[in-house]
Design an enzyme around this catalytic site. Structure first.
Site, PDB file in Angstrom:
ATOM      1  CB  CYS A   1      36.670  44.815  42.709  1.00  0.00           C
ATOM      2  SG  CYS A   1      37.828  45.744  41.724  1.00  0.00           S
TER       3      CYS A   1
ATOM      4  CG  ASN B   1      43.098  42.753  43.140  1.00  0.00           C
ATOM      5  OD1 ASN B   1      43.383  42.353  42.012  1.00  0.00           O
ATOM      6  ND2 ASN B   1      43.750  43.736  43.739  1.00  0.00           N
TER       7      ASN B   1
HETATM    8  C1  LIG Z   1      43.338  45.978  39.944  1.00  0.00           C
HETATM    9  C2  LIG Z   1      42.106  45.304  39.326  1.00  0.00           C
HETATM   10  C3  LIG Z   1      41.285  44.683  40.437  1.00  0.00           C
HETATM   11  C4  LIG Z   1      40.703  45.734  41.336  1.00  0.00           C
HETATM   12  C5  LIG Z   1      40.364  45.125  42.644  1.00  0.00           C
HETATM   13  O1  LIG Z   1      39.883  44.016  42.778  1.00  0.00           O
HETATM   14  N1  LIG Z   1      40.665  45.894  43.680  1.00  0.00           N
HETATM   15  C6  LIG Z   1      40.537  45.394  45.032  1.00  0.00           C
HETATM   16  C7  LIG Z   1      41.799  45.707  45.787  1.00  0.00           C
HETATM   17  S1  LIG Z   1      41.911  44.736  47.194  1.00  0.00           S
HETATM   18  O2  LIG Z   1      42.014  43.336  46.828  1.00  0.00           O
HETATM   19  O3  LIG Z   1      40.759  44.970  48.015  1.00  0.00           O
HETATM   20  O4  LIG Z   1      43.108  45.164  47.876  1.00  0.00           O
HETATM   21  C8  LIG Z   1      42.461  44.209  38.327  1.00  0.00           C
HETATM   22  C9  LIG Z   1      41.166  43.666  37.645  1.00  0.00           C
HETATM   23  C10 LIG Z   1      41.563  43.249  36.233  1.00  0.00           C
HETATM   24  C11 LIG Z   1      43.079  43.368  36.231  1.00  0.00           C
HETATM   25  C12 LIG Z   1      43.764  43.505  34.856  1.00  0.00           C
HETATM   26  C13 LIG Z   1      43.388  42.323  33.952  1.00  0.00           C
HETATM   27  O5  LIG Z   1      43.572  41.091  34.616  1.00  0.00           O
HETATM   28  C14 LIG Z   1      44.183  42.355  32.636  1.00  0.00           C
HETATM   29  C15 LIG Z   1      45.711  42.497  32.825  1.00  0.00           C
HETATM   30  C16 LIG Z   1      46.329  41.195  33.316  1.00  0.00           C
HETATM   31  C17 LIG Z   1      47.841  41.327  33.490  1.00  0.00           C
HETATM   32  O6  LIG Z   1      48.337  40.126  34.005  1.00  0.00           O
HETATM   33  C18 LIG Z   1      48.154  42.461  34.468  1.00  0.00           C
HETATM   34  C19 LIG Z   1      47.590  43.768  33.942  1.00  0.00           C
HETATM   35  C20 LIG Z   1      46.060  43.699  33.720  1.00  0.00           C
HETATM   36  C21 LIG Z   1      45.713  45.009  32.991  1.00  0.00           C
HETATM   37  C22 LIG Z   1      45.310  43.573  35.077  1.00  0.00           C
HETATM   38  C23 LIG Z   1      45.642  44.755  36.022  1.00  0.00           C
HETATM   39  C24 LIG Z   1      44.873  44.677  37.360  1.00  0.00           C
HETATM   40  O7  LIG Z   1      45.290  43.558  38.080  1.00  0.00           O
HETATM   41  C25 LIG Z   1      43.330  44.590  37.115  1.00  0.00           C
HETATM   42  C26 LIG Z   1      42.888  45.930  36.509  1.00  0.00           C
END
Ligand SMILES: C[C@H](CCC(=O)NCCS(=O)(=O)O)[C@H]1CC[C@H]2[C@@H]3[C@H](O)C[C@@H]4C[C@H](O)CC[C@]4(C)[C@H]3C[C@H](O)[C@]12C
Length: 316
Positions: A2, A76
């Site tokens: 992200c 993340n």
């Molecule tokens: C997956 C998302 C982040 C995307 C990201 O950073 N990808 C990079 C991947 S990597 O590191 O390079 O491997 C995160 C951002 C916000 C997160 C959401 C928000 O924090 C809101 C809730 C929080 C809950 O604890 C879990 C579901 C959730 C709905 C989360 C799901 C997921 O972890 C999300 C959608």
């Protein structure tokens, strides 16, 4: 992966992942009762707009801004993020509440710094289906950006002069790596060989700018792009072009056989005007929701599905 970006009055992120949690653009009005897990109710607060998973009328924000022009995004930070046990004498806030906690009461980064001093971000899961997300956060207003990283050795609040954030490693290491790229330039290079050499194409000055999708490379690429991007009346499209420099196309990052991480959506909060703009992978036309077109003195959450169908403006 992200990427988050703050550029003039615009703040937002690319949400890159291999699947969607089912998000909507959610407006939390001022009189919505925030029931914080470890704290008292928060009945009257700033109004918020952002991208959230809405669970039974409760917004789980991924990125958002408030009516005062403060923005915050969670990205993340897997393997490095560590949230804590509730502590006596602290404002204990579950990680899933952190964005709402800051944006519901802070009008600026300066105010956020003060609130953060007594905030303890807790490892309290939302429910059994939604475990704690391992994130770090960028908080920006029009003038400054900070990054909050909760780790084994405590909560770090860093100034972020680049106004960008990606994923691992921690921000100080990302910033240090910029040393390796300080030679990058939007100008053609000088020939230091004493030989008959020519810059046979434009763009030679940025030769060596990383183009891969790793988090460290995206950090360098988007920081360089932002630092050199000019600013004019069309800053909204310029914002999308800057963050577009690190978007992820389907097929380029395999996370398991046949599954690819891609840019699910790109958001852009207009901090000055309360408009939440976004594009999605299949719909490149910019859509927008203006928080000030809603009844911000209401009590119930308002939300809009993201527009996923490709929209083409035909001219004949
Ligand atoms: C997956 C998302 C982040 C995307 C990201 O950073 N990808 C990079 C991947 S990597 O590191 O390079 O491997 C995160 C951002 C916000 C997160 C959401 C928000 O924090 C809101 C809730 C929080 C809950 O604890 C879990 C579901 C959730 C709905 C989360 C799901 C997921 O972890 C999300 C959608």
């Amino acid at each position: 992966m992200c990427t988050a970006l703050s550029f003039n009055q615009f703040f937002g992120r690319n949400l890159d992942y291999e699947f969607s949690y089912g998000e909507r653009v959610a407006v939390t009005p001022r009189n919505y009762d925030f029931h914080f897990r470890h704290l008292d109710k928060h009945e009257s607060h700033y109004a918020l707009i952002g991208m959230a998973h809405v669970f039974e009328e409760y917004p789980l924000y991924y990125d958002a801004m408030n009516e005062k022009g403060l923005g915050m995004a969670g990205l993340n930070f897997v393997g490095n993020a560590k949230f804590y046990e509730a502590k006596e004498g602290k404002n204990n806030v579950a990680a899933f509440e952190f964005i709402s906690w800051i944006l519901s009461q802070c009008a600026s980064v300066k105010e956020a710094r003060v609130v953060l001093e007594n905030t303890n971000v807790c490892a309290t899961p939302f429910n059994e289906h939604f475990p704690v997300a391992e994130l770090h956060y960028m908080i920006s207003d029009e003038n400054e950006s900070i990054v909050v990283e909760c780790m084994e050795d405590g909560m770090h609040v860093y100034d972020n002069p680049t106004h960008v954030l990606t994923n691992n490693p921690p921000l100080p290491m990302q910033l240090f790596r910029l040393n390796d790229y300080m030679y990058l330039s939007n100008k053609q290079p000088e020939n230091n060989f004493g030989l008959d050499l020519t810059a046979y194409s434009r763009g030679f000055g940025a030769m060596g700018l990383p183009g891969d999708l790793s988090s460290g490379s995206r950090f360098v690429r988007v920081a360089y792009t932002r630092a050199n991007a000019t600013s004019d009346k069309n800053d909204l499209s310029q914002y999308f072009h800057i963050i577009g420099s690190v978007e992820q196309q389907k097929g380029l990052c395999e996370v398991e056989p046949g599954k690819y991480e891609y840019t699910i959506y790109t958001s852009c909060c207009d901090l000055r005007n309360g408009i939440y703009y976004y594009t999605t992978y299949n719909n490149r036309q910019i859509s927008g929701v203006n928080m000030f077109n809603e009844d911000l003195d209401g009590e119930t959450l308002i939300s809009y599905p993201t527009i996923e169908e490709e929209m083409v403006h035909m001219q004949n």
